[in-house]
Scaffold this motif. Sequence first.
Motif, PDB file in Angstrom:
ATOM      1  N   HIS A  89       0.832  -1.204   0.000  1.00 16.26           N
ATOM      2  CA  HIS A  89       0.000   0.000   0.000  1.00 16.26           C
ATOM      3  C   HIS A  89       0.865   1.251   0.000  1.00 16.26           C
ATOM      4  O   HIS A  89       0.625   2.171  -0.780  1.00 16.26           O
ATOM      5  N   TRP A  90       1.863   1.322   0.836  1.00 15.78           N
ATOM      6  CA  TRP A  90       2.703   2.524   0.912  1.00 15.78           C
ATOM      7  C   TRP A  90       3.379   2.803  -0.432  1.00 15.78           C
ATOM      8  O   TRP A  90       3.397   3.941  -0.907  1.00 15.78           O
ATOM      9  N   TRP A  91       3.909   1.764  -1.047  1.00 16.66           N
ATOM     10  CA  TRP A  91       4.639   1.947  -2.307  1.00 16.66           C
ATOM     11  C   TRP A  91       3.690   2.308  -3.451  1.00 16.66           C
ATOM     12  O   TRP A  91       3.988   3.178  -4.265  1.00 16.66           O
ATOM     13  N   TRP A  92       2.531   1.648  -3.520  1.00 18.06           N
ATOM     14  CA  TRP A  92       1.536   2.002  -4.531  1.00 18.06           C
ATOM     15  C   TRP A  92       1.088   3.446  -4.335  1.00 18.06           C
ATOM     16  O   TRP A  92       0.977   4.210  -5.302  1.00 18.06           O
ATOM     17  N   MET A  93       0.836   3.818  -3.090  1.00 20.13           N
ATOM     18  CA  MET A  93       0.382   5.171  -2.783  1.00 20.13           C
ATOM     19  C   MET A  93       1.409   6.207  -3.212  1.00 20.13           C
ATOM     20  O   MET A  93       1.074   7.220  -3.840  1.00 20.13           O
ATOM     21  N   MET A  94       2.673   5.994  -2.885  1.00 27.82           N
ATOM     22  CA  MET A  94       3.720   6.949  -3.253  1.00 27.82           C
ATOM     23  C   MET A  94       3.800   7.124  -4.762  1.00 27.82           C
ATOM     24  O   MET A  94       3.850   8.241  -5.283  1.00 27.82           O
ATOM     25  N   ASN A  95       3.833   6.029  -5.496  1.00 32.67           N
ATOM     26  CA  ASN A  95       3.900   6.110  -6.952  1.00 32.67           C
ATOM     27  C   ASN A  95       2.667   6.792  -7.522  1.00 32.67           C
ATOM     28  O   ASN A  95       2.761   7.586  -8.465  1.00 32.67           O
ATOM     29  N   THR A  96       1.501   6.517  -6.950  1.00 34.09           N
ATOM     30  CA  THR A  96       0.255   7.088  -7.455  1.00 34.09           C
ATOM     31  C   THR A  96       0.160   8.569  -7.153  1.00 34.09           C
ATOM     32  O   THR A  96      -0.196   9.379  -8.029  1.00 34.09           O
ATOM     33  N   VAL A  97       0.475   8.964  -5.925  1.00 31.03           N
ATOM     34  CA  VAL A  97       0.362  10.376  -5.547  1.00 31.03           C
ATOM     35  C   VAL A  97       1.347  11.234  -6.334  1.00 31.03           C
ATOM     36  O   VAL A  97       0.986  12.308  -6.838  1.00 31.03           O
ATOM     37  N   TRP A  98       2.579  10.782  -6.459  1.00 34.53           N
ATOM     38  CA  TRP A  98       3.585  11.605  -7.140  1.00 34.53           C
ATOM     39  C   TRP A  98       3.450  11.578  -8.662  1.00 34.53           C
ATOM     40  O   TRP A  98       3.705  12.575  -9.332  1.00 34.53           O
ATOM     41  N   ASP A  99       3.037  10.433  -9.221  1.00 33.22           N
ATOM     42  CA  ASP A  99       3.092  10.285 -10.681  1.00 33.22           C
ATOM     43  C   ASP A  99       1.785   9.906 -11.348  1.00 33.22           C
ATOM     44  O   ASP A  99       1.704   9.914 -12.572  1.00 33.22           O
ATOM     45  N   GLY A 100       0.741   9.562 -10.575  1.00 31.93           N
ATOM     46  CA  GLY A 100      -0.451   9.029 -11.205  1.00 31.93           C
ATOM     47  C   GLY A 100      -1.717   9.841 -11.083  1.00 31.93           C
ATOM     48  O   GLY A 100      -2.691   9.553 -11.780  1.00 31.93           O
ATOM     49  N   LEU A 101      -1.758  10.842 -10.214  1.00 31.08           N
ATOM     50  CA  LEU A 101      -2.974  11.629 -10.015  1.00 31.08           C
ATOM     51  C   LEU A 101      -2.864  12.979 -10.707  1.00 31.08           C
ATOM     52  O   LEU A 101      -1.851  13.665 -10.566  1.00 31.08           O
ATOM     53  N   LYS A 102      -3.916  13.361 -11.408  1.00 36.45           N
ATOM     54  CA  LYS A 102      -3.894  14.658 -12.085  1.00 36.45           C
ATOM     55  C   LYS A 102      -3.818  15.805 -11.089  1.00 36.45           C
ATOM     56  O   LYS A 102      -3.329  16.891 -11.412  1.00 36.45           O
ATOM     57  N   GLU A 103      -4.293  15.571  -9.880  1.00 40.47           N
ATOM     58  CA  GLU A 103      -4.267  16.632  -8.869  1.00 40.47           C
ATOM     59  C   GLU A 103      -2.861  16.890  -8.330  1.00 40.47           C
ATOM     60  O   GLU A 103      -2.595  17.975  -7.803  1.00 40.47           O
ATOM     61  N   THR A 104      -1.967  15.907  -8.425  1.00 48.70           N
ATOM     62  CA  THR A 104      -0.649  16.057  -7.790  1.00 48.70           C
ATOM     63  C   THR A 104       0.543  15.719  -8.676  1.00 48.70           C
ATOM     64  O   THR A 104       1.679  15.977  -8.272  1.00 48.70           O
ATOM     65  N   ASN A 105       0.334  15.147  -9.856  1.00 47.49           N
ATOM     66  CA  ASN A 105       1.507  14.714 -10.615  1.00 47.49           C
ATOM     67  C   ASN A 105       2.333  15.858 -11.192  1.00 47.49           C
ATOM     68  O   ASN A 105       3.402  15.625 -11.750  1.00 47.49           O
TER      69      ASN A 105
END
Length: 428
Positions: free
Chosen positions: A208-224
Amino acid sequence: MALNKKPRLKDAAFRRCLCVVLTTLSGIVLLLFLLQTDTVLLYPNNNSLDFKSIHNYSQFSRKLNLPKQNDLSIMLDNRNQLSPRNLDLFPKLAMNHVTIVLYVHNRPEYLQVVIESLSRVNGIGETLLIVSHDGNFEEMNKIVEGIRFCQVKQIFAPYSPHIFNSSFPGVSPADCKDKDDPIKQHCKGNPDQYGNHRSPKIVSLKHHWWWMMNTVWDGLKETNQHLGHILFIEEDHYIFPNAYSNIQMLIDLKPIKCPNCYAANLAPCDVKSRGEGWESLIAERMGNVGYAFNRTVWRKIHRKAREFCFFDDYNWDITMWATVYPSFGGPVYSLRGPRTSAVHFGKCGLHQGKGEKGSCIDNGAVNIKVEDIDKAGNINPNWGVNVLEHQAGYKAGFRGWGGWGDMRDRELCLEFANMYQFRKGPSP
């Protein structure tokens, strides 16, 4: 005839030489391209594992090898694309806001406490709160859906073991259990260094932590495209009213007071400490309660995906302390104040959820004393910095607590590192 043959021979030799030159140049260009990309292409050598069966990745024809999704996984993936709620109440974010990410599992009593504490944080209305769920639990969803004090976006780990009932990453019927011998028991799985086979409930912590980090930094339009710091907290962290103003101040002071610091922290690395009360800033190893860093640091972490994914420990934080941070080549300090602005109150670990051991909270409540000094920013920009060297804790050379020996978990971890890189190309 002799006059005609000689030019043709020279012509053929020239074409062969040109072909060799072009081929060499193409190889050099490809090598430079691979060296510059953040994408994880190769698995590391490890004598204790058989790597002959591992996929041979190609930069140009790469297909992600993620588990087949079930209906719930697909539904949660689609929910991740929804816009934040409360846009009618908070239509704009502050220009220099610090995004807050709260990652949770299934401890509603805990979540209720942290949400109530966040509602009293000064300045919370100017930022975006992202709640990352490991699994899909209705009571947890209702608590988050009741937030009205800022923009809030929910994301759900679509490959959480908690949403796969009969297949990997959950429990598969043919999986080895405990200390089963795969040959004798005709079961599937790789044991960890202590001979134990995977437990989906335990490996979900790191996944979960690793998926979350990759998603928040690189996968969400709100934060990528977010260039500032992101603050990460957990469902058993009580957040003081001055937390947001303090983290903003620490972020501003970091390049001046501690240019070699990688992060800013709301709390001491020792979760039992409430701070020294000194009139100075503190630089120490990065703690796991209320830590904030920027995209530059994330890129350094992401480049160490192989180290992260192949270290035999189910804890993301111990993995970082024992193998990722030491690989940076020097001390990894975090800047914090002399008084804590966040407190770890959880009594249950290992994602113990509702109903397993009661509420895991004394008398169903948390008694955190918040003094007047903790209700407003208390960081003095004129303070010096006290560097805490030679700290106790997990360091390079620690073997890990195990729980992370199955090749399927390691491969899935690397897939998470690649899932947005191949979609958008190499990172700059």
